[in-house]
Design an enzyme around this catalytic site. Structure first.
Site, PDB file in Angstrom:
ATOM      1  N   TYR A 168      37.205  50.064  84.244  1.00 17.51           N
ATOM      2  CA  TYR A 168      36.468  50.977  84.566  1.00 17.51           C
ATOM      3  C   TYR A 168      37.658  51.131  85.780  1.00 17.51           C
ATOM      4  O   TYR A 168      37.162  52.590  86.821  1.00 17.51           O
ATOM      5  CB  TYR A 168      35.327  49.783  85.372  1.00 17.51           C
ATOM      6  CG  TYR A 168      34.472  49.956  84.101  1.00 17.51           C
ATOM      7  CD1 TYR A 168      34.291  51.004  83.624  1.00 17.51           C
ATOM      8  CD2 TYR A 168      34.404  48.541  83.628  1.00 17.51           C
ATOM      9  CE1 TYR A 168      32.971  51.134  82.237  1.00 17.51           C
ATOM     10  CE2 TYR A 168      33.048  48.193  82.793  1.00 17.51           C
ATOM     11  CZ  TYR A 168      32.656  49.861  82.466  1.00 17.51           C
ATOM     12  OH  TYR A 168      31.806  49.370  81.167  1.00 17.51           O
ATOM     13  N   HIS A 204      30.731  40.756  81.070  1.00 24.57           N
ATOM     14  CA  HIS A 204      31.835  40.127  79.797  1.00 24.57           C
ATOM     15  C   HIS A 204      32.416  39.557  79.897  1.00 24.57           C
ATOM     16  O   HIS A 204      32.075  38.383  81.323  1.00 24.57           O
ATOM     17  CB  HIS A 204      32.665  41.706  80.928  1.00 24.57           C
ATOM     18  CG  HIS A 204      33.130  42.981  80.462  1.00 24.57           C
ATOM     19  ND1 HIS A 204      33.484  43.790  80.746  1.00 24.57           N
ATOM     20  CD2 HIS A 204      31.756  42.907  79.755  1.00 24.57           C
ATOM     21  CE1 HIS A 204      33.015  45.381  81.131  1.00 24.57           C
ATOM     22  NE2 HIS A 204      31.817  44.602  79.420  1.00 24.57           N
ATOM     23  N   ARG A 229      22.910  46.084  78.237  1.00 20.63           N
ATOM     24  CA  ARG A 229      23.537  47.561  77.141  1.00 20.63           C
ATOM     25  C   ARG A 229      21.970  47.495  76.581  1.00 20.63           C
ATOM     26  O   ARG A 229      20.940  47.221  77.084  1.00 20.63           O
ATOM     27  CB  ARG A 229      24.007  46.061  76.208  1.00 20.63           C
ATOM     28  CG  ARG A 229      25.662  45.309  76.525  1.00 20.63           C
ATOM     29  CD  ARG A 229      26.019  44.405  75.377  1.00 20.63           C
ATOM     30  NE  ARG A 229      27.540  43.904  75.964  1.00 20.63           N
ATOM     31  CZ  ARG A 229      27.389  42.589  77.186  1.00 20.63           C
ATOM     32  NH1 ARG A 229      26.502  42.603  76.990  1.00 20.63           N
ATOM     33  NH2 ARG A 229      28.612  42.243  77.272  1.00 20.63           N
ATOM     34  N   LYS A 232      24.684  39.917  74.768  1.00 16.60           N
ATOM     35  CA  LYS A 232      26.118  39.500  73.438  1.00 16.60           C
ATOM     36  C   LYS A 232      26.438  38.309  73.816  1.00 16.60           C
ATOM     37  O   LYS A 232      27.145  37.500  74.713  1.00 16.60           O
ATOM     38  CB  LYS A 232      27.781  41.043  74.423  1.00 16.60           C
ATOM     39  CG  LYS A 232      28.448  41.372  72.337  1.00 16.60           C
ATOM     40  CD  LYS A 232      29.351  41.907  73.175  1.00 16.60           C
ATOM     41  CE  LYS A 232      30.429  42.845  72.053  1.00 16.60           C
ATOM     42  NZ  LYS A 232      30.717  43.724  72.337  1.00 16.60           N
TER      43      LYS A 232
END
Length: 314
Positions: A302, A293, A167, A192
């Site tokens: 995706y 994730h 990211r 994240k």
């Protein structure tokens, strides 16, 4: 937008010439029509300031005009601009400055204008050959004073944001100690949700990172105590706008017009590697771990991108 009048013959000529230049380079008909309209607005504003000669156009004029366009985002009347429209003005100004450098021999530097967040959240995925083009552009001549340092940093940029799928903030906060070349992994410490993960890198990517870490990065450093992985021209941690501009600069080096017009962002590189891994047969579970994730729901997008790409090929 209404067609604003231009009284200067020089400006009338340069507007027409700019459109012809776009056509010769192979830009799309939409771009050939749209960019000169935005440039006409810029030239009209210059005339209102008493500037009617191309030779008098300076970098400050591009920045001042773009600031005026940004102010229109806050208007409540019909003249307000959204982020996408403002980015079109930005594209027109940057491309027009490039035209002046190359065709009018104007001694203009690269015009840095901050892009606005796009309001269309569609994911822009590059094809594998387009990613190869970006890597190929790093072999083009760079700043003579810096030698290969900038090229090595740009290759590292592509490895981190495409090859590792980091990211934007993960790449920005990456420290040199987070890259373990012996184990061929990148340690993402500030993922994240404060989650950490290890991202594998292949042999070629490791070679590019090693080249940057032990050559280019050392040339850019202002202080050996700086731990940031990406180093700016001022010797400190490189900022997000600087990295985004480097990516855009690579894109504009290409002779492929479709490549030059394709929206490319750091986040787009992340989407691209995920889609390419799915095309290559990697499971969603492994891709989810690779991207960091927390659930498969975020990775499901995706599968849709792959289906759309498959339909495009058929």
């Amino acid at each position: 937008m209404k067609k604003l009048p231009l009284s200067s013959p020089a400006f009338q000529y340069v507007e027409r010439s700019f459109g012809e230049w776009l056509d010769v380079l192979g830009y799309s008909s939409k771009t050939i029509y749209g960019l000169p309209i935005h440039v006409r607005e810029f030239l009209h504003a210059l005339e209102s300031e008493g500037i009617t000669q191309v030779e008098r156009i300076e970098p400050k004029h591009f920045h001042e005009h773009y600031r005026r366009m940004q102010q229109r985002m806050n208007q409540r009347d019909g003249g307000a601009l959204n982020g996408n429209s403002l980015n079109k003005h930005r594209q027109a100004l940057i491309t027009f400055a490039e035209y002046l450098r190359k065709s009018a021999r104007q001694p203009l530097p690269w015009i840095e204008l901050r892009a606005q967040p796009a309001e269309d959240r569609d994911l822009q995925v590059l094809r594998v050959e387009q990613v190869r083009m970006l890597f190929a552009m790093t072999s083009e001549p760079y700043d003579a004073a810096m030698g290969d340092a900038l090229a090595q940093r740009d290759r590292a940029l592509l490895v981190i944001f495409y090859g590792c799928g980091l990211r934007r903030n993960e790449g920005l906060h990456l420290d040199v100690g987070d890259v373990d070349l012996d184990r061929k992994v990148v340690h993402v410490r500030k993922g994240k949700g404060h989650k950490q993960r290890m991202v594998p890198i292949n042999g070629e990517s490791a070679r590019m990172l090693e080249e940057y870490m032990y050559e280019g990065r050392l040339k850019l450093l202002a202080s050996r105590t700086e731990g940031a992985f990406f180093i700016s021209m001022r010797g400190m941690r490189q900022g997000d706008q600087s990295i985004a501009l480097r990516l855009e600069g690579l894109q504009l080096r290409s002779d492929d017009v479709r490549m030059r017009e394709h929206p490319i962002t750091l986040h787009g590189l992340r989407h691209s590697i995920a889609t390419h891994l799915l095309h290559g047969g990697m499971s969603l579970e492994k891709i989810a771990r690779f991207l960091g994730h927390s659930s498969l729901e975020s990775t499901q997008i995706y599968t849709h991108l792959k289906e759309e790409a498959d339909e495009h090929v058929q």
